[in-house]
Design a protein around this motif. Structure first.
Motif, PDB file in Angstrom:
ATOM      1  N   GLU A 169       0.828  -1.199   0.000  1.00  0.00           N
ATOM      2  CA  GLU A 169       0.000   0.000   0.000  1.00  0.00           C
ATOM      3  C   GLU A 169       0.867   1.255   0.000  1.00  0.00           C
ATOM      4  O   GLU A 169       1.910   1.304   0.658  1.00  0.00           O
ATOM      5  N   PHE A 170       0.402   2.265  -0.736  1.00  0.00           N
ATOM      6  CA  PHE A 170       1.031   3.579  -0.753  1.00  0.00           C
ATOM      7  C   PHE A 170       0.010   4.556  -0.173  1.00  0.00           C
ATOM      8  O   PHE A 170      -1.008   4.834  -0.797  1.00  0.00           O
ATOM      9  N   VAL A 171       0.284   5.058   1.027  1.00  0.00           N
ATOM     10  CA  VAL A 171      -0.685   5.857   1.769  1.00  0.00           C
ATOM     11  C   VAL A 171      -0.115   7.257   2.017  1.00  0.00           C
ATOM     12  O   VAL A 171       0.853   7.425   2.765  1.00  0.00           O
ATOM     13  N   GLY A 172      -0.691   8.264   1.379  1.00  0.00           N
ATOM     14  CA  GLY A 172      -0.264   9.632   1.612  1.00  0.00           C
ATOM     15  C   GLY A 172       1.167   9.916   1.217  1.00  0.00           C
ATOM     16  O   GLY A 172       1.748  10.916   1.635  1.00  0.00           O
ATOM     17  N   CYS A 173       1.755   9.056   0.396  1.00  0.00           N
ATOM     18  CA  CYS A 173       3.155   9.241   0.035  1.00  0.00           C
ATOM     19  C   CYS A 173       3.263   9.790  -1.386  1.00  0.00           C
ATOM     20  O   CYS A 173       2.303   9.806  -2.158  1.00  0.00           O
ATOM     21  N   VAL A 174       4.457  10.249  -1.727  1.00  0.00           N
ATOM     22  CA  VAL A 174       4.736  10.818  -3.040  1.00  0.00           C
ATOM     23  C   VAL A 174       5.686   9.892  -3.785  1.00  0.00           C
ATOM     24  O   VAL A 174       6.763   9.555  -3.277  1.00  0.00           O
ATOM     25  N   LEU A 175       5.281   9.476  -4.976  1.00  0.00           N
ATOM     26  CA  LEU A 175       6.126   8.667  -5.853  1.00  0.00           C
ATOM     27  C   LEU A 175       6.546   9.535  -7.026  1.00  0.00           C
ATOM     28  O   LEU A 175       5.706   9.975  -7.816  1.00  0.00           O
ATOM     29  N   LYS A 176       7.844   9.777  -7.155  1.00  0.00           N
ATOM     30  CA  LYS A 176       8.356  10.599  -8.252  1.00  0.00           C
ATOM     31  C   LYS A 176       9.269   9.751  -9.133  1.00  0.00           C
ATOM     32  O   LYS A 176      10.270   9.229  -8.678  1.00  0.00           O
ATOM     33  N   GLY A 177       8.893   9.624 -10.399  1.00  0.00           N
ATOM     34  CA  GLY A 177       9.743   8.917 -11.345  1.00  0.00           C
ATOM     35  C   GLY A 177       9.931   7.453 -11.031  1.00  0.00           C
ATOM     36  O   GLY A 177      11.035   6.914 -11.183  1.00  0.00           O
ATOM     37  N   ILE A 198       4.977   7.838 -12.757  1.00  0.00           N
ATOM     38  CA  ILE A 198       5.622   6.598 -13.197  1.00  0.00           C
ATOM     39  C   ILE A 198       6.471   6.889 -14.420  1.00  0.00           C
ATOM     40  O   ILE A 198       5.971   7.295 -15.470  1.00  0.00           O
ATOM     41  N   LEU A 199       7.770   6.659 -14.276  1.00  0.00           N
ATOM     42  CA  LEU A 199       8.700   6.918 -15.370  1.00  0.00           C
ATOM     43  C   LEU A 199       8.734   5.766 -16.362  1.00  0.00           C
ATOM     44  O   LEU A 199       8.750   5.958 -17.583  1.00  0.00           O
ATOM     45  N   ARG A 200       8.739   4.540 -15.839  1.00  0.00           N
ATOM     46  CA  ARG A 200       8.763   3.339 -16.675  1.00  0.00           C
ATOM     47  C   ARG A 200       7.900   2.259 -16.035  1.00  0.00           C
ATOM     48  O   ARG A 200       7.717   2.234 -14.838  1.00  0.00           O
TER      49      ARG A 200
END
Length: 231
Positions: A169-177, A198-200
């Motif tokens: 799970e990804f909760v309140g987080c930031v995913l960059k690239g 999502i970069l790739r």
């Protein structure tokens, strides 16, 4: 209703099981008989507290950390390949280039880390929460993640390439690239993420669930994947 059914939400996604770490009374790492102030390869640390120590460049490869707390430590280029962390809490770790290839983390909380270039490729994470902090260039290539929660943290260019993710799970987080190339997913929940970039690997999201708003944000990437030009 059985336990298995209770773990699924309204969208049919199985929820991650979080760790429940209850540490015993701990001994300070500097106490007599605990390595003279430095980590040891294949060391055995049971109920040990590592607090405000500089562990940069030290070699704890293959060591077992059971019921341990590591707080405010510097871990730049620390060598912890194939180390095992069990029922432990890692708080406010800082550093770059920490080597954790093929490590094992089970029932572990990682809190407010400030790390860069962490090498966790080929590792196994089970019942792990990563809460707060920022991790740049997290390498989880070919890792296995089961019952893992990324919560209120920032992940810059994380590499999940060829990893296996189940109940993540990804909760309140930031995913960059993020790189999801070749990733295998099952019950991966991205809906709670504050940002998903999502970069790739946009074609490897089968087994994940996203929100309708995230779908709109990712629409250009999905279109490009199937060869559709948006004008």
């Amino acid at each position: 209703m059985g336990q298995r059914e209770r773990q699924r939400d309204a969208a049919g996604v199985k929820k991650a099981r979080r760790p429940e770490v209850r540490l015993p009374q701990l001994r300070a790492f500097g106490d007599l008989g605990l390595g003279g102030g430095e980590l040891e390869p294949d060391g055995d640390y049971d109920g040990v507290e590592f607090r405000d120590l500089e562990l940069a460049g030290q070699d704890g490869g293959g060591a077992l950390f059971l019921d341990c707390a590591m707080t405010g430590c510097g871990v730049t280029e620390a060598r912890l390949s194939r180390a095992r962390f069990v029922d432990s809490v890692l708080t406010e770790l800082r550093g770059v280039g920490t080597e954790l290839a093929e490590a094992s983390l089970r029932d572990v909380e990682v809190v407010d880390a400030r790390l860069g270039g962490v090498q966790l490729h080929g590792s196994v994470l089970e019942r792990v929460v990563v809460r707060g902090g920022k991790i740049d260039y997290l390498n989880l290539r070919k890792a296995r993640l089961k019952d893992v929660v990324f919560e209120e943290c920032v992940l810059v260019e994380p590499d999940f390439g060829q990893a296996a993710l189940e109940r993540v799970e990804f909760v309140g987080c930031v995913l960059k690239g993020a790189d999801f190339s070749g990733t295998r997913m099952k019950d991966v929940d991205l809906r709670g993420a504050a940002q998903v970039d999502i970069l790739r690997g946009i074609d490897c999201l089968a087994g994940a669930v996203i929100s309708s708003a995230q779908l709109m944000d990712l629409a250009p990437a999905f279109a490009a994947q199937v060869g559709v030009r948006v004008d």
